[in-house]
Design a protein around this motif. Structure first.
Motif, PDB file in Angstrom:
ATOM      1  N   ARG A 332       0.818  -1.225   0.000  1.00  9.29           N
ATOM      2  CA  ARG A 332       0.000   0.000   0.000  1.00  9.29           C
ATOM      3  C   ARG A 332       0.847   1.269   0.000  1.00  9.29           C
ATOM      4  O   ARG A 332       0.319   2.364  -0.202  1.00  9.29           O
ATOM      5  CB  ARG A 332      -0.944  -0.002   1.197  1.00  9.29           C
ATOM      6  N   GLU A 333       2.150   1.134   0.213  1.00  9.48           N
ATOM      7  CA  GLU A 333       3.030   2.301   0.236  1.00  9.48           C
ATOM      8  C   GLU A 333       3.610   2.607  -1.147  1.00  9.48           C
ATOM      9  O   GLU A 333       4.391   3.544  -1.300  1.00  9.48           O
ATOM     10  CB  GLU A 333       4.165   2.081   1.234  1.00  9.48           C
ATOM     11  N   SER A 334       3.219   1.814  -2.173  1.00  9.41           N
ATOM     12  CA  SER A 334       3.741   2.023  -3.530  1.00  9.41           C
ATOM     13  C   SER A 334       2.669   2.635  -4.427  1.00  9.41           C
ATOM     14  O   SER A 334       1.706   1.957  -4.802  1.00  9.41           O
ATOM     15  CB  SER A 334       4.200   0.689  -4.128  1.00  9.41           C
ATOM     16  N   PRO A 335       2.811   3.914  -4.810  1.00 12.16           N
ATOM     17  CA  PRO A 335       1.829   4.558  -5.701  1.00 12.16           C
ATOM     18  C   PRO A 335       1.738   3.858  -7.059  1.00 12.16           C
ATOM     19  O   PRO A 335       0.648   3.741  -7.625  1.00 12.16           O
ATOM     20  CB  PRO A 335       2.365   5.988  -5.859  1.00 12.16           C
ATOM     21  N   ASP A 336       2.890   3.395  -7.570  1.00 11.23           N
ATOM     22  CA  ASP A 336       2.882   2.719  -8.877  1.00 11.23           C
ATOM     23  C   ASP A 336       2.064   1.426  -8.815  1.00 11.23           C
ATOM     24  O   ASP A 336       1.283   1.120  -9.722  1.00 11.23           O
ATOM     25  CB  ASP A 336       4.314   2.398  -9.321  1.00 11.23           C
ATOM     26  N   LEU A 337       2.236   0.671  -7.740  1.00 15.05           N
ATOM     27  CA  LEU A 337       1.484  -0.572  -7.579  1.00 15.05           C
ATOM     28  C   LEU A 337      -0.010  -0.284  -7.470  1.00 15.05           C
ATOM     29  O   LEU A 337      -0.836  -0.967  -8.080  1.00 15.05           O
ATOM     30  CB  LEU A 337       1.959  -1.334  -6.346  1.00 15.05           C
ATOM     31  N   MET A 338      -0.359   0.729  -6.709  1.00 15.85           N
ATOM     32  CA  MET A 338      -1.771   1.062  -6.522  1.00 15.85           C
ATOM     33  C   MET A 338      -2.407   1.489  -7.852  1.00 15.85           C
ATOM     34  O   MET A 338      -3.567   1.178  -8.119  1.00 15.85           O
ATOM     35  CB  MET A 338      -1.926   2.174  -5.476  1.00 15.85           C
ATOM     36  N   LEU A 339      -1.638   2.196  -8.698  1.00 17.64           N
ATOM     37  CA  LEU A 339      -2.168   2.596 -10.006  1.00 17.64           C
ATOM     38  C   LEU A 339      -2.366   1.375 -10.899  1.00 17.64           C
ATOM     39  O   LEU A 339      -3.386   1.253 -11.592  1.00 17.64           O
ATOM     40  CB  LEU A 339      -1.224   3.596 -10.680  1.00 17.64           C
ATOM     41  N   LEU A 340      -1.386   0.458 -10.886  1.00 10.74           N
ATOM     42  CA  LEU A 340      -1.511  -0.766 -11.691  1.00 10.74           C
ATOM     43  C   LEU A 340      -2.742  -1.567 -11.278  1.00 10.74           C
ATOM     44  O   LEU A 340      -3.482  -2.084 -12.119  1.00 10.74           O
ATOM     45  CB  LEU A 340      -0.251  -1.613 -11.549  1.00 10.74           C
ATOM     46  N   LEU A 341      -2.966  -1.656  -9.971  1.00  8.05           N
ATOM     47  CA  LEU A 341      -4.146  -2.364  -9.469  1.00  8.05           C
ATOM     48  C   LEU A 341      -5.430  -1.636  -9.865  1.00  8.05           C
ATOM     49  O   LEU A 341      -6.447  -2.270 -10.182  1.00  8.05           O
ATOM     50  CB  LEU A 341      -4.079  -2.493  -7.945  1.00  8.05           C
ATOM     51  N   ARG A 342      -5.384  -0.323  -9.851  1.00  6.71           N
ATOM     52  CA  ARG A 342      -6.548   0.484 -10.254  1.00  6.71           C
ATOM     53  C   ARG A 342      -6.908   0.199 -11.714  1.00  6.71           C
ATOM     54  O   ARG A 342      -8.082  -0.010 -12.054  1.00  6.71           O
ATOM     55  CB  ARG A 342      -6.226   1.964 -10.064  1.00  6.71           C
ATOM     56  N   MET A 343      -5.891   0.171 -12.601  1.00  2.00           N
ATOM     57  CA  MET A 343      -6.149  -0.077 -14.023  1.00  2.00           C
ATOM     58  C   MET A 343      -6.598  -1.517 -14.256  1.00  2.00           C
ATOM     59  O   MET A 343      -7.478  -1.765 -15.086  1.00  2.00           O
ATOM     60  CB  MET A 343      -4.900   0.253 -14.847  1.00  2.00           C
ATOM     61  N   LEU A 344      -5.993  -2.452 -13.530  1.00  2.00           N
ATOM     62  CA  LEU A 344      -6.400  -3.853 -13.660  1.00  2.00           C
ATOM     63  C   LEU A 344      -7.853  -4.015 -13.235  1.00  2.00           C
ATOM     64  O   LEU A 344      -8.638  -4.710 -13.895  1.00  2.00           O
ATOM     65  CB  LEU A 344      -5.489  -4.745 -12.818  1.00  2.00           C
ATOM     66  N   SER A 345      -8.229  -3.355 -12.151  1.00  2.00           N
ATOM     67  CA  SER A 345      -9.604  -3.420 -11.656  1.00  2.00           C
ATOM     68  C   SER A 345     -10.580  -2.813 -12.661  1.00  2.00           C
ATOM     69  O   SER A 345     -11.664  -3.350 -12.901  1.00  2.00           O
ATOM     70  CB  SER A 345      -9.703  -2.689 -10.314  1.00  2.00           C
ATOM     71  N   LEU A 346     -10.169  -1.697 -13.278  1.00  2.00           N
ATOM     72  CA  LEU A 346     -11.023  -1.045 -14.278  1.00  2.00           C
ATOM     73  C   LEU A 346     -11.221  -1.950 -15.486  1.00  2.00           C
ATOM     74  O   LEU A 346     -12.339  -2.083 -16.016  1.00  2.00           O
ATOM     75  CB  LEU A 346     -10.397   0.291 -14.708  1.00  2.00           C
TER      76      LEU A 346
END
Length: 558
Positions: A332-346
């Motif tokens: 949860r401390e990685s902005p890049d990871l959170m964005l990748l998860l956001r796009m995968l979820s979308l």
């Protein structure tokens, strides 16, 4: 054959017939007819007898002159159309009026079609006449057909439908290809190479610069995606846009709000990785969706649902997690990871969004980050700990055995959350790529029960069977075969035809590694029922013949 000539004041065969019927001196009548309808060039008349002396028929002479004049006229039409004369289209319309009555005459038809091709707006009456005549419609240029299609969605759909079917057949054929390799799989082709496919090129040509036709194709793709849930339509949506981008069709690219996002994502797919700079660009596009324009999220979700985009996102997530693990950093401390998860979820939520027409980004379950990813990382740590233990001197080794069970949170999220399930499946592929037999035997049984049976989807099975070739020697162990077949593939092969086919694909390549006793049992289990297609029976017969032939043990299959 010569219908249309009387409308232009030119005599035809019927006129000659009538003349000869009513005349008293046929030879004079023929001479008169030739004078009136021949080439009106005074100096030519005295030269024609020389052709007679050389035995050249008048028909051959007139035909050669006609062919030459026709070519010159067609060149002139193109020159006028490409010129800068303000009245150039007026001249072409005037020529069209004079020539169109002869459109059914084979010798004149190419001229008429050339004029139609170069007119940006063909008179509606002429378009309707072309559309109503199957032969004319078939031979007219695509530039003319575009003008017909833009006001006839059903006709355009009839033209596009076979191409869309062909595209899906080609994608499915690639997934069931007899070639089994980790290096040359479904995702091996670069985006630009994929866009050179026949269907994409044909659709691009049919659309041209016509925004209306482009919108129609997108609507066809959305409708088919909704009807079938087939993600290959999402791939085609992205490939079509990028094909138009390659041709610099700004008339379409500039009005598609997904263009820059797709362009950036295409570069990531080419590299099979989303780096930090491009991640920020993609985030900017997502954050830039303005109020009142939320519908664009439907198209963005389709583009992210493309298997090639999904593959790139999950590979990037896996790489990101490895870096976080080495840095002792929480996910949860990685902005890049959170964005990748956001796009995968979308992307994973594309079908639901388009079906419900509620254009709002799906909220990522926070427990995917706080519960599932730590559980998956604990599996990694277990494996790493065991491997380090095995390298220690015997006197320093403990009695630690390899774990057989998985964390409860890991298994539960594989069943209940599609984003977590996608990451879990790619982790299994990662383990197979490392040739880690112990971890694979631990993970495969958990894939029997996954979200929406994702583990039995064609794309994952295509990749898994290719990755398992790296562990070909392990198939000599009955325990390993039991985990792969009895513990995973054979749990659903009877109810899922595609699983049966993928199992046969793998056996064609690995049969010589499998124990003969287990091989015979496996062949009986995979025996297709009588009503199934030829492909199953042929594949099984091929495996049986090769497996039972001692000489084949050292031969490469397929």
């Amino acid at each position: 054959m010569f219908s249309g000539l009387p409308e232009l004041g030119i005599s035809n065969g019927e006129d000659l017939k009538e003349t000869l019927t009513n005349c008293t001196e046929p030879l004079k009548a023929i001479d008169q007819f030739q004078m009136e309808n021949g080439i009106l060039l005074p100096t030519l008349q005295s030269a024609l007898p020389f052709l007679d002396l050389h035995g050249t028929p008048r028909l051959e002479f007139h035909q050669s002159v006609f062919d030459e004049l026709r070519e010159k006229l067609m060149e002139r039409v193109a020159t006028i159309a490409e010129g800068k004369d303000e009245d150039r289209y007026g001249k072409l319309e005037e020529l069209l009026e004079k020539s169109f009555p002869l459109v059914k005459m084979p010798s004149i038809q190419p001229v008429v079609m050339r004029v139609l091709k170069h007119l940006p707006k063909v008179p509606e009456k002429k378009l309707k006449m072309v559309m109503a005549d199957k032969e004319l419609y078939k031979v007219c240029a695509v530039e003319v057909k575009r003008q017909i299609w833009q006001d006839n969605q059903a006709l355009f759909g009839d033209e596009v439908s076979p191409l869309l079917k062909q595209y899906i057949v080609e994608k499915e054929a690639a997934l069931f290809s007899s070639d089994l390799s980790i290096l040359h799989n479904f995702f091996s082709l670069s985006p630009k190479a994929r866009r050179q496919g026949e269907v994409v090129l044909k659709l691009t040509q049919m659309i041209g610069k016509n925004v209306k036709l482009y919108d129609m194709v997108l609507q066809f793709l959305r409708t088919l995606f909704l009807r079938t849930r087939n993600v290959h339509y999402c791939t085609l949506r992205a490939e079509l846009l990028m094909s138009l981008h390659d041709l610099d069709i700004s008339e379409i690219c500039s009005v598609d709000p997904c263009h820059k996002f797709t362009w950036c994502l295409d570069a990531c797919i080419r590299e099979k990785f989303v780096d930090g700079k491009r991640a920020r660009e993609l985030q900017g596009f997502l954050d830039g969706v303005k109020k009142g324009q939320e519908q664009v999220l439907g198209d963005l979700s389709m583009i992210l649902c493309d298997p090639f985009a999904c593959n790139t996102l999950v590979l990037s997530i896996m790489r990101n997690l490895q870096e976080l693990l080495s840095q002792d950093t929480l996910p949860r401390e990685s902005p890049d990871l959170m964005l990748l998860l956001r796009m995968l979820s979308l992307g994973q939520g594309a079908w639901d969004m388009i079906d419900s027409q509620v254009f709002k980004e799906p909220r990522l379950d926070s427990e995917v980050v706080t519960r599932f990813l730590p559980a998956m990382m604990s599996v990694v740590v277990d494996d790493h700990t065991f491997n380090v233990e095995q390298k220690l001197p015997s006197e320093e080794k403990s009695s630690l055995s390899y774990p057989s069970s998985l964390p409860e949170a890991f298994s539960r999220f594989l069943q209940d959350n599609r984003v977590a399930c996608e990451m879990g499946l790619y982790y299994v592929l990662h383990i197979a790529k490392l040739r880690n037999k112990n971890a694979l035997q631990r993970l495969l049984p958990a894939l029997v029960d996954t979200y929406n049976d994702m583990a039995f989807g064609d794309i994952f099975l295509h990749l898994l069977t290719g990755h398992l070739t790296l562990l070909s020697d392990e198939f000599g162990s009955e325990d390993f075969c039991s985990v792969v077949f009895d513990g995973f593939l054979l749990t659903s092969f009877s109810s899922k035809e595609n699983v049966h086919r993928h199992a046969l694909r793998m056996m064609l390549h690995l049969h010589h590694k499998v124990l003969p006793s287990y091989m015979e049992t496996l062949m009986k289990t995979l025996e297709p029922p009588k009503q199934v297609g030829f492909i199953f029976t042929f594949s099984l017969c091929r495996i049986r013949k090769i497996a039972l032939d001692p000489l084949s043990q050292c031969q490469k299959v397929w």
